[in-house]
Design a protein around this motif. Structure first.
Motif, PDB file in Angstrom:
ATOM      1  N   PHE A   1       0.845  -1.200   0.000  1.00  0.00           N
ATOM      2  CA  PHE A   1       0.000   0.000   0.000  1.00  0.00           C
ATOM      3  C   PHE A   1       0.876   1.243   0.000  1.00  0.00           C
ATOM      4  O   PHE A   1       1.984   1.242   0.546  1.00  0.00           O
ATOM      5  CB  PHE A   1      -0.874   0.042   1.263  1.00  0.00           C
ATOM      6  CG  PHE A   1      -2.037  -0.902   1.264  1.00  0.00           C
ATOM      7  CD1 PHE A   1      -3.273  -0.511   0.769  1.00  0.00           C
ATOM      8  CD2 PHE A   1      -1.909  -2.190   1.769  1.00  0.00           C
ATOM      9  CE1 PHE A   1      -4.362  -1.376   0.788  1.00  0.00           C
ATOM     10  CE2 PHE A   1      -2.989  -3.071   1.783  1.00  0.00           C
ATOM     11  CZ  PHE A   1      -4.217  -2.661   1.288  1.00  0.00           C
ATOM     12  N   VAL A   2       0.374   2.325  -0.586  1.00  0.00           N
ATOM     13  CA  VAL A   2       1.001   3.643  -0.458  1.00  0.00           C
ATOM     14  C   VAL A   2      -0.097   4.628  -0.020  1.00  0.00           C
ATOM     15  O   VAL A   2      -1.290   4.318  -0.129  1.00  0.00           O
ATOM     16  CB  VAL A   2       1.642   4.117  -1.785  1.00  0.00           C
ATOM     17  CG1 VAL A   2       2.822   3.215  -2.174  1.00  0.00           C
ATOM     18  CG2 VAL A   2       0.631   4.185  -2.910  1.00  0.00           C
ATOM     19  N   PRO A   3       0.307   5.816   0.466  1.00  0.00           N
ATOM     20  CA  PRO A   3      -0.712   6.804   0.846  1.00  0.00           C
ATOM     21  C   PRO A   3      -1.617   7.093  -0.345  1.00  0.00           C
ATOM     22  O   PRO A   3      -1.145   7.223  -1.474  1.00  0.00           O
ATOM     23  CB  PRO A   3       0.123   8.038   1.210  1.00  0.00           C
ATOM     24  CG  PRO A   3       1.473   7.513   1.588  1.00  0.00           C
ATOM     25  CD  PRO A   3       1.683   6.306   0.727  1.00  0.00           C
ATOM     26  N   LEU A   4      -2.900   7.201  -0.099  1.00  0.00           N
ATOM     27  CA  LEU A   4      -3.821   7.380  -1.227  1.00  0.00           C
ATOM     28  C   LEU A   4      -3.553   8.698  -1.944  1.00  0.00           C
ATOM     29  O   LEU A   4      -3.230   9.715  -1.310  1.00  0.00           O
ATOM     30  CB  LEU A   4      -5.268   7.272  -0.752  1.00  0.00           C
ATOM     31  CG  LEU A   4      -5.990   8.413  -0.069  1.00  0.00           C
ATOM     32  CD1 LEU A   4      -6.478   9.442  -1.072  1.00  0.00           C
ATOM     33  CD2 LEU A   4      -7.205   7.816   0.625  1.00  0.00           C
ATOM     34  N   ARG A   5      -3.664   8.660  -3.264  1.00  0.00           N
ATOM     35  CA  ARG A   5      -3.683   9.897  -4.042  1.00  0.00           C
ATOM     36  C   ARG A   5      -5.075  10.005  -4.607  1.00  0.00           C
ATOM     37  O   ARG A   5      -5.552   9.079  -5.269  1.00  0.00           O
ATOM     38  CB  ARG A   5      -2.627   9.866  -5.144  1.00  0.00           C
ATOM     39  CG  ARG A   5      -1.972  11.189  -5.124  1.00  0.00           C
ATOM     40  CD  ARG A   5      -1.350  11.947  -6.077  1.00  0.00           C
ATOM     41  NE  ARG A   5      -1.659  11.784  -7.432  1.00  0.00           N
ATOM     42  CZ  ARG A   5      -0.722  11.643  -8.335  1.00  0.00           C
ATOM     43  NH1 ARG A   5       0.551  11.578  -7.959  1.00  0.00           N
ATOM     44  NH2 ARG A   5      -1.038  11.541  -9.592  1.00  0.00           N
ATOM     45  N   GLU A   6      -5.692  11.148  -4.343  1.00  0.00           N
ATOM     46  CA  GLU A   6      -7.124  11.271  -4.539  1.00  0.00           C
ATOM     47  C   GLU A   6      -7.558  10.937  -5.966  1.00  0.00           C
ATOM     48  O   GLU A   6      -8.568  10.250  -6.153  1.00  0.00           O
ATOM     49  CB  GLU A   6      -7.589  12.681  -4.122  1.00  0.00           C
ATOM     50  CG  GLU A   6      -7.550  12.928  -2.613  1.00  0.00           C
ATOM     51  CD  GLU A   6      -6.145  13.193  -2.036  1.00  0.00           C
ATOM     52  OE1 GLU A   6      -5.153  13.169  -2.800  1.00  0.00           O
ATOM     53  OE2 GLU A   6      -6.043  13.425  -0.812  1.00  0.00           O
ATOM     54  N   ASP A   7      -6.816  11.397  -6.984  1.00  0.00           N
ATOM     55  CA  ASP A   7      -7.240  11.112  -8.353  1.00  0.00           C
ATOM     56  C   ASP A   7      -7.056   9.629  -8.686  1.00  0.00           C
ATOM     57  O   ASP A   7      -7.880   9.034  -9.379  1.00  0.00           O
ATOM     58  CB  ASP A   7      -6.478  11.987  -9.362  1.00  0.00           C
ATOM     59  CG  ASP A   7      -4.966  11.862  -9.207  1.00  0.00           C
ATOM     60  OD1 ASP A   7      -4.505  11.496  -8.105  1.00  0.00           O
ATOM     61  OD2 ASP A   7      -4.240  12.121 -10.180  1.00  0.00           O
ATOM     62  N   LEU A   8      -6.003   9.034  -8.177  1.00  0.00           N
ATOM     63  CA  LEU A   8      -5.672   7.670  -8.570  1.00  0.00           C
ATOM     64  C   LEU A   8      -6.511   6.641  -7.840  1.00  0.00           C
ATOM     65  O   LEU A   8      -6.831   5.585  -8.379  1.00  0.00           O
ATOM     66  CB  LEU A   8      -4.185   7.422  -8.357  1.00  0.00           C
ATOM     67  CG  LEU A   8      -3.301   8.329  -9.230  1.00  0.00           C
ATOM     68  CD1 LEU A   8      -1.850   8.162  -8.846  1.00  0.00           C
ATOM     69  CD2 LEU A   8      -3.517   8.032 -10.706  1.00  0.00           C
TER      70      LEU A   8
ATOM     71  N   GLN B   1      -9.576   6.503  -9.737  1.00  0.00           N
ATOM     72  CA  GLN B   1      -9.308   5.704 -10.941  1.00  0.00           C
ATOM     73  C   GLN B   1      -9.275   4.211 -10.601  1.00  0.00           C
ATOM     74  O   GLN B   1      -9.842   3.381 -11.314  1.00  0.00           O
ATOM     75  CB  GLN B   1      -7.956   6.175 -11.501  1.00  0.00           C
ATOM     76  CG  GLN B   1      -7.354   5.350 -12.612  1.00  0.00           C
ATOM     77  CD  GLN B   1      -5.959   5.884 -12.999  1.00  0.00           C
ATOM     78  OE1 GLN B   1      -5.732   7.088 -13.067  1.00  0.00           O
ATOM     79  NE2 GLN B   1      -5.019   4.983 -13.256  1.00  0.00           N
TER      80      GLN B   1
ATOM     81  N   LEU C   1     -12.806  -1.644 -10.329  1.00  0.00           N
ATOM     82  CA  LEU C   1     -12.613  -2.497  -9.158  1.00  0.00           C
ATOM     83  C   LEU C   1     -11.917  -3.834  -9.404  1.00  0.00           C
ATOM     84  O   LEU C   1     -11.083  -4.242  -8.588  1.00  0.00           O
ATOM     85  CB  LEU C   1     -13.958  -2.733  -8.469  1.00  0.00           C
ATOM     86  CG  LEU C   1     -13.858  -3.257  -7.037  1.00  0.00           C
ATOM     87  CD1 LEU C   1     -13.524  -2.119  -6.091  1.00  0.00           C
ATOM     88  CD2 LEU C   1     -15.151  -3.933  -6.638  1.00  0.00           C
TER      89      LEU C   1
ATOM     90  N   ALA D   1     -10.786   2.382   7.795  1.00  0.00           N
ATOM     91  CA  ALA D   1     -10.621   1.360   6.759  1.00  0.00           C
ATOM     92  C   ALA D   1      -9.699   1.909   5.663  1.00  0.00           C
ATOM     93  O   ALA D   1      -9.320   3.086   5.676  1.00  0.00           O
ATOM     94  CB  ALA D   1     -11.975   0.987   6.182  1.00  0.00           C
TER      95      ALA D   1
ATOM     96  N   ARG E   1      -9.567   5.469   4.033  1.00  0.00           N
ATOM     97  CA  ARG E   1      -9.250   6.650   4.826  1.00  0.00           C
ATOM     98  C   ARG E   1      -7.935   7.270   4.395  1.00  0.00           C
ATOM     99  O   ARG E   1      -7.808   8.484   4.297  1.00  0.00           O
ATOM    100  CB  ARG E   1      -9.178   6.305   6.319  1.00  0.00           C
ATOM    101  CG  ARG E   1      -8.954   7.533   7.192  1.00  0.00           C
ATOM    102  CD  ARG E   1      -8.793   7.223   8.647  1.00  0.00           C
ATOM    103  NE  ARG E   1      -8.585   8.462   9.385  1.00  0.00           N
ATOM    104  CZ  ARG E   1      -7.399   9.044   9.532  1.00  0.00           C
ATOM    105  NH1 ARG E   1      -6.336   8.500   9.020  1.00  0.00           N
ATOM    106  NH2 ARG E   1      -7.297  10.192  10.201  1.00  0.00           N
ATOM    107  N   SER E   2      -6.933   6.469   4.079  1.00  0.00           N
ATOM    108  CA  SER E   2      -5.636   7.088   3.775  1.00  0.00           C
ATOM    109  C   SER E   2      -4.665   6.242   2.961  1.00  0.00           C
ATOM    110  O   SER E   2      -3.529   6.665   2.755  1.00  0.00           O
ATOM    111  CB  SER E   2      -4.953   7.505   5.086  1.00  0.00           C
ATOM    112  OG  SER E   2      -5.008   6.495   6.061  1.00  0.00           O
TER     113      SER E   2
ATOM    114  N   MET F   1      -3.941   3.316  -0.512  1.00  0.00           N
ATOM    115  CA  MET F   1      -4.425   2.589  -1.691  1.00  0.00           C
ATOM    116  C   MET F   1      -3.373   1.523  -2.008  1.00  0.00           C
ATOM    117  O   MET F   1      -2.186   1.693  -1.742  1.00  0.00           O
ATOM    118  CB  MET F   1      -4.654   3.533  -2.873  1.00  0.00           C
ATOM    119  CG  MET F   1      -3.406   4.187  -3.428  1.00  0.00           C
ATOM    120  SD  MET F   1      -3.817   5.387  -4.747  1.00  0.00           S
ATOM    121  CE  MET F   1      -2.156   5.894  -5.248  1.00  0.00           C
TER     122      MET F   1
ATOM    123  N   VAL G   1      -1.000  -0.823  -4.389  1.00  0.00           N
ATOM    124  CA  VAL G   1      -0.368  -0.610  -5.694  1.00  0.00           C
ATOM    125  C   VAL G   1       0.404  -1.793  -6.247  1.00  0.00           C
ATOM    126  O   VAL G   1       0.794  -1.768  -7.417  1.00  0.00           O
ATOM    127  CB  VAL G   1       0.597   0.595  -5.681  1.00  0.00           C
ATOM    128  CG1 VAL G   1      -0.170   1.882  -5.570  1.00  0.00           C
ATOM    129  CG2 VAL G   1       1.627   0.469  -4.577  1.00  0.00           C
TER     130      VAL G   1
END
Lengths: 249, 249, 249, 249, 249, 249
Positions: C65-72, C75, C80, C155, C158-159, C161, C163
């Motif tokens: 996992f990495v910190p979520l990037r809102e646009d990605l 995407q 899903l 969950a 929250r922060s 995504m 990869v």
């Protein structure tokens, strides 16, 4: 009970002088290759370092602090001649470096400008503190290398007391044994087992004076890391040729 | 060089026995009131503690580890009888507690079930580690109080070597001097200067056996903290009356 | 770009079964002696572990996992079927262990009881998280080994995504390569290079079943560490004799 | 100067009762989806929680400590009726939860068994401490939910003093406003803006009682996350059918 | 509820002027000796400090931030005139110092060059932040003393909201009460109870102007710490003589 | 398995040039307002930055290290052309920025002056390291922007090995995707999704060139934050008037 482990080698003043030409970075990496993983002191950075001075080198004198215990610090201060940190300071001789273990205590300073001034007078070469110094502005005026983890306005009696001189200690995650050779520059500092100094000077000279000089020249001409760092067989021939042509042994 | 600060008092086995009735929390707070701010070892928690045993008490034997230096640990292991951590363990006598300073090193374990078993056999009362233990599952089977900062699967040679026995050390932010009295329970542990034990036992008895019992009774009847904790003049009279009626001195 | 380093060995289900008898502590120490310093995952502790189960063993499937990037993340969530963490979970086969790298992120949970339940159904043996789980109470009801750094109510969205699946990852300061063998017990967990498993089982058997049993017996009779741990020449003879008399090879 | 931000909603005792059926994990995730990122208090874990009690719910009364200042703590203790922490405790009413901000101070305990006992008597539902408790063993005997960051043997006067009651505070990285609704269970705790409680209860009921029950059943039958978590269109139809057949609205 | 503890002393502008000659280090140590252990703010370092300016001195105006709560920050921003951090800034008067408590929050900046510029215009003397500043490059152009823990590019609305002005706060592990006297230099900063300023100025003058000057002179002549720091009886006589000869009172 | 998330936008060299006029602080805040909370890399500071250069801008090439595994690093070093970190370096093209994820590993340096020199030759614009550099003194002589968390004397083989190029990585708590636009100045650095660059340049121009200039002028004339920052309706009219009079669009 006295510690067991100890250094059995010593290093001459001449060799110390030669070590001054080696960078902390080269010494640190060379020690890893020689089998010493823990030589670079993590997080102990130069807070004061004389302009124009490239590095500081000397033999480790160690000093250990523990959190003050109210009854014992009183006992210690009532018998001042025995205070270990004053003993340590006054024992400093030419080409010594004072290395201080406070347990990475960030809640008071253990070295100020007075101690620094005295150490310089006695021929000391640097002070290394795994903890804080105080009065950094005045320390800077002494023009002497002091490396530490940070700054705190408080003095020793706020929360520490000294308990041992010339024991093995921890500093920046590294064990320092009395007599270890300390090398410090603007990249931090490294504790070198005395028996390794000669080899490091030799390797570093080859590395710093020749290879690095030549490789940087080649890089500026566009050489690739793939062929020139480290040099492959062909590049090594080229390098040997260059050495001959430029008067290196 | 030998340390300066030392304990000059000793404590009898009988007094140790009485100290077992005092909680770490009461002892810790009492020491603060007596002027000793740093007695409770922060972050050193009971990882193994025999069911049904309320507390552990004993005289501190100290042991200090530093990060291993490859040449010196070899020198140490070649001359095994001198290894400080084995010396420390074998020196344990009835009612001793082994207190270990690793510099809060979390990258290897220094005590396993074999050492724990030997310590119990020799009459030791607990092991306190500012660092990690290993093989906690088997330690638990020994049924002996072991307090530490955490668990690591590795053993000493992974990254540490022992350098000193019965020196002043740091443990959980607290200085421990050989001969200090260690009190441990499920709330952690505290290092008590020997000369303070008698006073603590006395204060704690008054506190734990009488005040606390009475105040809890009053709280269950709805008494306010404002009047009863600490008791104001009126409540104190009521308390003295209650003591007389219930046969307390 | 695909990673370079990879495992070329595999381990049979039978060997995995034998590994279950080895403790994390023994495996960890043995690996250090075999030249693998970083095998024990520091700080990743069993938060759920079925009562009566001694250890869990399996082949690593990795997830990063990495910190979520809102646009990605948007995407990712719009497509899903491609979400790496669902791919990873659904790819689990018999005797796999899911190992998750969140960058020691303590600000949300990445595994709850639903994921745990699915993993158990697919034949997975454990979940290892360098980060947090959520809904630990319900995870405990699944009765399945889950090791992690902590708990957080949040969950994934929250922060974080996801990869990457089956890349080399970091977990507890240890590199885990897909196909590494994971051994977990109540002392934590260790990543074992597949080619080392056979040797570890062999050494551990000698160590756990014989030496340790005999030494503990001797310790209970009062043997000293100086002579019996490790055994000196005389004690070793005694041990060989004992082995013969008690039917060990 | 008084703070600006404040809660304008209140929550009935009946709604609090319904909130007890929601898990911290579900509430925390639901709040993120409602736009409240910071509701779960990171690192504040249940150190004492009555067996058999599923969760604790109540209205926040806040208390703030700062490091003691020697002159002011004396001024405070000389005028005891005004001591904020005693005011806070005695102000507790039925269905209140005391939430304490110490600045994550780990060097003394601020709540022991006496305070816990008084709070329970007054109808309080839980104590939440961003810092340490003391005398945890006796707190456990009170059989009352206490969540904190750790344990320390010291008491308030060692290093803290109270300065404010019912101000907005920080706890576990979360802002708590007086009147916020606190929900605590074995996974930690969450601060809920009062106006969100009704929605959370509604969402959680749908989530916990129906979806989760059905999905777990399906997972135990081998359903894939790809189709059933979250349910795709087909699975959702199946779920609606199941709901009808099993008497859910 | 309003806080209890408060300062009852005030300090004249003239005394503030004299305090400027005292170093943070001397003030910090003197306060420890006067019984105030927690005056130096650990980790709050000068990130911008005008060249040639030796120190900054002023009366503390305090400001407290908490993590933003989405509904309340909206409520706050809808009623801008009441925003506490703007109130705090606009309330600054000649010889004030703004001291900001963010809970050591490192994830956004709370002060930039606009705020700094306004503060300077209003006669403020320094800004002290237990947290981050932003746009440090432009702050440096304002030529004004700003001390903080670090730098972050984000602005307040990223993760904080202000909740209180002129309350007691925590900054660098130190309690700051409105009206405390702040002294800052290149070694960091210290919060001084107003009633202590006069004594500190007096002690520091004796210490800085005379002793330190004389001792440094003696050290440069080779005097030992054992006899001259602190001076023993003989050295003290010598010092008194020197004072007379050099026209000191 | 390849990662899922990826950038689909690209940015022209001309736009990169315009971005150089935007400060990290403005870009970071603007991104938060555009819905990207995690763009500023916390704790990654400029350790070397050419005097007179205002900022550095380029397209991210990513590189990921994990803790070395002894068998695999040997496998990697035996097949040098495949070493990911050399591949990454040699792949650098004009206007690239190398961003390195070491897992915030502080125990060895991953970039020295040779790598820095090669990167500059290839047209790279900066190096960003979530970890340590080595030989900072020589890096400074290369006169090239290098941002990192700290300094360590050791080199890569001490404790790391590279495993991936141009994957999504973590750096300073921020996800960096290959092709993200990196902006670095003396306040640190920020990762910008390519599709946001144009908007940021536009907003920043309005913000930096006009508002900020005008507001600072007004502040120097004594304007209050209440009316002018942000400007209220009246101030905005005044500003529009000023723009017209001073030739701004």
């Amino acid at each position: 009970m006295a510690y067991i482990v100890k250094n059995v080698h010593t290093v001459s003043d001449e060799l110390l002088e030669e070590l001054k030409l080696v960078s902390v970075s080269t010494a640190s990496h060379t020690l890893v290759e020689m089998g010493y993983r823990n030589a670079y002191m993590q997080g102990i950075m130069p807070l004061a370092f004389p302009e124009g001075q490239q590095s500081a080198v000397g033999r480790a004198v160690t000093l250990r602090f523990v959190p003050l215990r109210e009854d014992l610090v009183k006992q210690q201060y009532d018998t001042l001649p025995e205070s270990p940190h004053r003993e340590a300071l006054e024992s400093i001789m030419k080409n010594d470096v004072l290395v201080i273990d406070t347990g990475s205590h960030m809640e008071t300073g253990v070295v100020g400008d007075i101690f620094t001034r005295r150490l310089r007078y006695l021929g000391g070469q640097a002070i290394i503190v795994d903890g804080c110094v105080r009065d950094l502005q005045r320390i800077k005026q002494v023009d002497f290398p002091v490396l530490a983890r940070g700054v705190h306005g408080g003095a020793i009696p706020r929360s520490l007391m000294s308990v041992g001189v010339n024991e093995p200690i921890r500093c920046g995650g590294v064990t320092v044994i009395p007599g270890d050779i300390i090398l410090a520059d603007r990249d931090g500092c490294v504790a070198i087992p005395p028996q390794c100094v000669e080899e490091i000077v030799k390797i570093a000279r080859a590395h710093d004076e020749l290879e690095e000089r030549w490789i940087k020249m080649k890089l500026d001409e566009g050489a690739s890391l793939h062929t020139h760092y480290p040099p492959n067989a062909e590049a090594r021939l080229e390098f040997e040729q260059w050495k001959k042509e430029n008067g290196y042994a």
